[in-house]
Design a protein around this motif. Structure first.
Motif, PDB file in Angstrom:
ATOM      1  N   ALA A 100      -3.761  10.222   3.283  1.00 27.96           N
ATOM      2  CA  ALA A 100      -3.486   9.372   4.440  1.00 27.96           C
ATOM      3  C   ALA A 100      -1.988   9.187   4.668  1.00 27.96           C
ATOM      4  O   ALA A 100      -1.543   8.965   5.794  1.00 27.96           O
ATOM      5  N   ALA A 101      -1.195   9.291   3.602  1.00 26.63           N
ATOM      6  CA  ALA A 101       0.246   9.067   3.715  1.00 26.63           C
ATOM      7  C   ALA A 101       1.026  10.345   4.013  1.00 26.63           C
ATOM      8  O   ALA A 101       2.204  10.279   4.376  1.00 26.63           O
ATOM      9  N   PRO A 152      -4.575   6.536  -6.201  1.00 19.63           N
ATOM     10  CA  PRO A 152      -4.757   6.517  -4.745  1.00 19.63           C
ATOM     11  C   PRO A 152      -4.561   7.909  -4.139  1.00 19.63           C
ATOM     12  O   PRO A 152      -3.612   8.620  -4.476  1.00 19.63           O
ATOM     13  N   ARG A 180       9.452  10.023   0.769  1.00 21.76           N
ATOM     14  CA  ARG A 180       8.739   9.328   1.845  1.00 21.76           C
ATOM     15  C   ARG A 180       7.262   9.115   1.493  1.00 21.76           C
ATOM     16  O   ARG A 180       6.665   8.091   1.849  1.00 21.76           O
ATOM     17  N   THR A 207       3.983   0.979   0.102  1.00 15.86           N
ATOM     18  CA  THR A 207       3.970  -0.034   1.157  1.00 15.86           C
ATOM     19  C   THR A 207       2.616  -0.102   1.868  1.00 15.86           C
ATOM     20  O   THR A 207       2.490  -0.786   2.883  1.00 15.86           O
ATOM     21  N   ASP A 208       1.632   0.605   1.332  1.00 14.99           N
ATOM     22  CA  ASP A 208       0.290   0.615   1.917  1.00 14.99           C
ATOM     23  C   ASP A 208      -0.594  -0.377   1.159  1.00 14.99           C
ATOM     24  O   ASP A 208      -0.751  -0.279  -0.059  1.00 14.99           O
ATOM     25  N   GLU A 209      -1.180  -1.330   1.859  1.00 13.60           N
ATOM     26  CA  GLU A 209      -1.953  -2.386   1.216  1.00 13.60           C
ATOM     27  C   GLU A 209      -3.169  -1.836   0.470  1.00 13.60           C
ATOM     28  O   GLU A 209      -3.530  -2.318  -0.605  1.00 13.60           O
ATOM     29  N   THR A 210      -3.808  -0.816   1.049  1.00 14.59           N
ATOM     30  CA  THR A 210      -4.979  -0.227   0.389  1.00 14.59           C
ATOM     31  C   THR A 210      -4.583   0.429  -0.928  1.00 14.59           C
ATOM     32  O   THR A 210      -5.246   0.241  -1.958  1.00 14.59           O
ATOM     33  N   ALA A 211      -3.495   1.221  -0.910  1.00 13.28           N
ATOM     34  CA  ALA A 211      -3.034   1.882  -2.126  1.00 13.28           C
ATOM     35  C   ALA A 211      -2.614   0.859  -3.173  1.00 13.28           C
ATOM     36  O   ALA A 211      -2.920   1.005  -4.369  1.00 13.28           O
ATOM     37  N   ARG A 253      13.293  -0.431  -0.717  1.00 17.31           N
ATOM     38  CA  ARG A 253      12.060  -0.840  -1.411  1.00 17.31           C
ATOM     39  C   ARG A 253      12.272  -0.872  -2.918  1.00 17.31           C
ATOM     40  O   ARG A 253      11.808  -1.796  -3.606  1.00 17.31           O
ATOM     41  N   ALA A 284       5.485   5.557   1.328  1.00 14.35           N
ATOM     42  CA  ALA A 284       4.302   5.255   2.137  1.00 14.35           C
ATOM     43  C   ALA A 284       3.204   4.626   1.293  1.00 14.35           C
ATOM     44  O   ALA A 284       2.517   3.688   1.736  1.00 14.35           O
ATOM     45  N   GLN A 285       3.034   5.114   0.066  1.00 14.99           N
ATOM     46  CA  GLN A 285       1.989   4.561  -0.790  1.00 14.99           C
ATOM     47  C   GLN A 285       2.376   3.206  -1.372  1.00 14.99           C
ATOM     48  O   GLN A 285       1.528   2.342  -1.572  1.00 14.99           O
TER      49      GLN A 285
END
Length: 436
Positions: free
Chosen positions: A108-109, A104, A324, A331-335, A132, A328-329
């Motif tokens: 974006a993150a 990924p 961080r 917890t990102d649905e796309t990633a 997490r 971010a990755q």
């Protein structure tokens, strides 16, 4: 070496003399030192003084005791490394690398990962990442008190865990064949590797039992996608191994779940509810990329306390920007969808290649992980040499063996998930011909 260059009347003086000779190049790696009795006679000291001198040298990593072969000057042996071979025009099929197109993109993150500056004295673990990470491991170790530590990758975690629990020359149980980085870490730390055989169900019970009888103080295991074999612990095997370890609750058990989110297999553990020293390590390098060098280690509280001393701000903490970014990755649905798709891709590509190879009369089975472990009817080195003449660079199983004088390996570890269909067909043709 006749011993005339060694001087001293006390153990510390004799040890200092040997170290000085080594530093000046008069003694080199592999040079034999005089037997204890001979050295004691030459220096006119008590035999126990000579024994103590050699013990000091062994503790400092200057010498290695080889039983009947005597005591020799130690050195760090070269270990093969993962990744692309340097300066080769051959098509490298032994890299062990993930597909960069399947990682990924972090762009974006990035904006959300910068945040405010983190200063000295602040917590070394980002609280949100800690939460997490705890959720990531809790279901797999439900009966254990857990603390989270963040390190600069899985190898860094293993190195720190061994350093806080072991002394030089302590014994460590390693899977055989073994992950290259684990071999390197154990040798560099001055520990003794005790091989534990691996079969299709993972680490063997007899091998673990024998290593514990040999006095190992730590066990490093890959529960799934074992590198290089791809083996995964079965539920029955994991239960048997936990039963063996139940009598050794203070032996440090390190589980390296390197393939984690990409794995197509269920996670099984060696860590029983009563085990007192343990660590489950999960890194992100296989699915977020090797340059995203971060791992979380879920450990018992005492091990966590010991690790904390080596993770102080300004020295060896892990960048909060990196923490961080990883969070971010994760917890990102796309990633997460891309990671799941990558795991399926590796499994499908490996299975397809193994099936085609089997159909051509060279039986192969895709286990788990980025690679295929292919058994050959002839020594692997001869096959690898023939493949080189056809433009391929393959890794033989010899690089992953732990035994001091192992039999020639009959396995190749192949990274084939990124080959085109045309390349796969050509490699299968060449493999079948080379293995005849």
């Amino acid at each position: 070496m006749d011993g005339h260059g060694i001087t001293g009347a006390t153990a510390s003086e004799i040890a200092a003399s040997v170290r000085a000779l080594h530093e000046r190049g008069a003694l080199r790696r592999g040079d034999a030192l005089p037997p204890v009795r001979e050295l004691a006679a030459q220096l006119q000291v008590n035999r126990n003084t000579a024994v103590a001198a050699y013990r000091l040298l062994a503790q400092a990593g200057v010498v290695t005791a080889r039983g009947r072969a005597g005591t020799v000057i130690a050195g760090v042996e070269a270990v093969a490394q993962e990744g692309y071979a340097a300066d080769s025009v051959l098509r490298d099929i032994g890299t062990g690398n993930p597909d960069p197109q399947r990682i990924p993109a972090p762009s974006a993150a990035l904006a959300g990962a910068i945040g405010r500056p983190v200063l000295y004295g602040e917590p070394v673990i980002d609280p949100a990442l800690e939460e997490r990470a705890l959720a990531w491991v809790r279901d797999d170790l439900p009966d254990q008190p857990l603390r989270i530590t963040v390190t600069n990758g899985a190898v860094d975690a293993v190195e720190r865990l061994l350093a806080q629990a072991l002394l030089r020359d302590d014994a460590v149980a390693l899977e055989d064949p073994c992950f290259l980085a684990s071999i390197h870490t154990v040798r560099l730390g001055g520990y003794r590797a005790v091989p534990v055989a691996v079969d299709a169900e993972g680490m063997t019970v007899d091998g673990l039992r024998a290593s514990l009888a040999a006095g190992v103080r730590a066990v490093i295991c890959t529960p799934r996608a074992q590198n290089p074999t791809g083996a995964t612990l079965s539920p029955a095997r994991a239960a048997e191994l936990r039963a063996v370890l139940a009598d050794h609750p203070y032996v440090l058990v390190i589980e390296d779940d390197h393939f984690s989110m990409l794995s197509q297999r269920r996670y099984e553990t060696l860590i029983g509810p009563g085990h007192r020293r343990f660590a489950l390590i999960r890194s992100v390098s296989k699915f977020l990329g090797p340059d995203m060098c971060l791992a979380v280690a879920a450990t018992d509280p005492e091990t966590a306390e010991r690790l904390a001393f080596r993770l102080s701000p300004g020295t060896t903490w892990v960048s909060h920007i990196l923490q961080r970014l990883v969070l971010a990755q994760l917890t990102d649905e796309t990633a997460l969808a891309e990671i799941a798709a990558a795991g399926r891709h590796y499994a499908e590509r490996n299975s397809a290649f193994a099936a085609r190879l089997t159909a051509r009369g060279l039986p192969a089975e895709a286990a788990d992980g980025l690679n295929l472990w292919v058994e050959l009817p002839v020594p692997a080195r001869s096959v690898a040499e023939r493949l080189m003449r056809r433009g391929w660079l393959a890794r033989t199983g010899d690089e992953f063996q732990l035994a001091e004088h192992p039999a020639p390996s009959h396995h190749l570890r192949l990274t084939v998930h990124d080959l085109t269909d045309e390349e796969s067909a050509r490699l299968i043709d060449d493999l079948v011909d080379a293995a005849r």
